[in-house]
Design a protein around this motif. Structure first.
Motif, mmCIF file in Angstrom:
data_model
loop_
_atom_site.group_PDB
_atom_site.id
_atom_site.type_symbol
_atom_site.label_atom_id
_atom_site.label_comp_id
_atom_site.label_asym_id
_atom_site.label_seq_id
_atom_site.Cartn_x
_atom_site.Cartn_y
_atom_site.Cartn_z
ATOM 1 N N PHE A 18 -13.597 84.250 33.024
ATOM 2 C CA PHE A 18 -15.040 84.032 32.926
ATOM 3 C C PHE A 18 -15.777 85.304 32.524
ATOM 4 N N ARG A 175 -12.385 80.570 26.247
ATOM 5 C CA ARG A 175 -12.146 81.060 27.608
ATOM 6 C C ARG A 175 -12.268 79.944 28.635
ATOM 7 N N TRP A 176 -13.142 78.947 28.359
ATOM 8 C CA TRP A 176 -13.260 77.814 29.271
ATOM 9 C C TRP A 176 -11.992 76.979 29.275
ATOM 10 N N ALA A 180 -9.605 76.325 32.533
ATOM 11 C CA ALA A 180 -9.222 74.968 32.934
ATOM 12 C C ALA A 180 -7.710 74.825 32.990
#
Length: 244
Positions: A18, A175-176, A180
């Motif tokens: 993040f 990056r998400w 995940a």
């Protein structure tokens, strides 16, 4: 046997994805000393902690009937596969960037395909790391901490490499996806217990990937990496690992 679950390690590694790229002092050329140190730590962990575990786990792999007559060193074969897979991916991405510089007007559709290939591969990589992270919780706190520290620093190195390749696409989407995937891999570990032999092979694949992903960031001449910083990180973590 009851498995005591602690969620903090996966949250820490997710936090790295993040916010890692927000550490602006790590960006730029010459390559940050801290990124080289982080890479050295990750490689030292693989050679001095992960690979010895794989050597012990070889006896589990040799019990796989379908593989007994294939090769006697299945574990190290998987490490080679991990290294080769990520080397191949890096070559595809680098060659595509070169083609885009040569003919920038026809970049979009193919560029998106390369982005998803790259991010998708790292998502699988992260999911495997998440699974190993959960498995580490069955062991000692020391083993969990050593793995978590090495992977946290490795993720920072990966984040800056992926951002350099994909820029805003990585910040907005990539990056998400990796966060995940990490959490999903950890969650799979919570509900699915793979045979010990498969866990060993997963660890071997990840070990090969770690080595390649660190070295590909350190070696290019244009990065102006600092060898002494890489060796400092590797040396200090090696001393720590050998003293435990």
């Amino acid at each position: 046997m009851e498995h005591h679950v602690s969620i903090w390690p996966v949250l820490v590694l997710a936090f790295i994805h993040f916010f890692g790229i927000q550490l602006r002092f790590l960006a730029g050329v010459p390559r940050s000393v801290w990124l080289s140190v982080a890479g050295g730590v990750s490689v030292a962990y693989v050679f001095l902690h992960l690979f010895p575990e794989l050597s012990e786990g070889q006896e589990h792999v040799s019990q796989l009937n379908w593989a007994e007559q294939f090769l006697s060193h299945h574990v190290y074969l998987m490490s080679l596969v991990g290294l080769a897979v990520f080397y191949g991916l890096e070559r595809v991405v680098v060659e595509e960037k070169y083609r885009q510089r040569q003919a920038p007007r026809k970049e979009q559709p193919h560029q998106q395909g390369i982005f998803w290939l790259h991010i998708g591969s790292f998502a699988i990589y992260n999911a495997l790391i998440g699974y190993i992270l959960f498995q580490r919780e069955e062991g000692t706190l020391q083993s969990l901490l050593l793995f978590s520290i090495a992977m946290a620093l490795h993720f920072i190195v990966n984040d800056f490499g992926l951002q350099e390749h994909h820029h805003d696409s990585y910040r907005r989407i990539g990056r998400w996806v990796l966060v995940a995937a990490l959490v999903v891999g950890w969650g799979v570990g919570y509900v699915v217990a793979l045979p010990e032999a498969l866990v060993v092979l997963v660890m071997a694949f990840v070990g090969g990937g770690v080595i390649l992903n660190v070295l590909k960031e350190e070696l290019p001449e244009e990065r102006e990496s600092r060898y002494w910083a890489f060796m400092l990180g590797a040396g200090l973590y090696a001393i720590l690992l050998l003293s435990l």
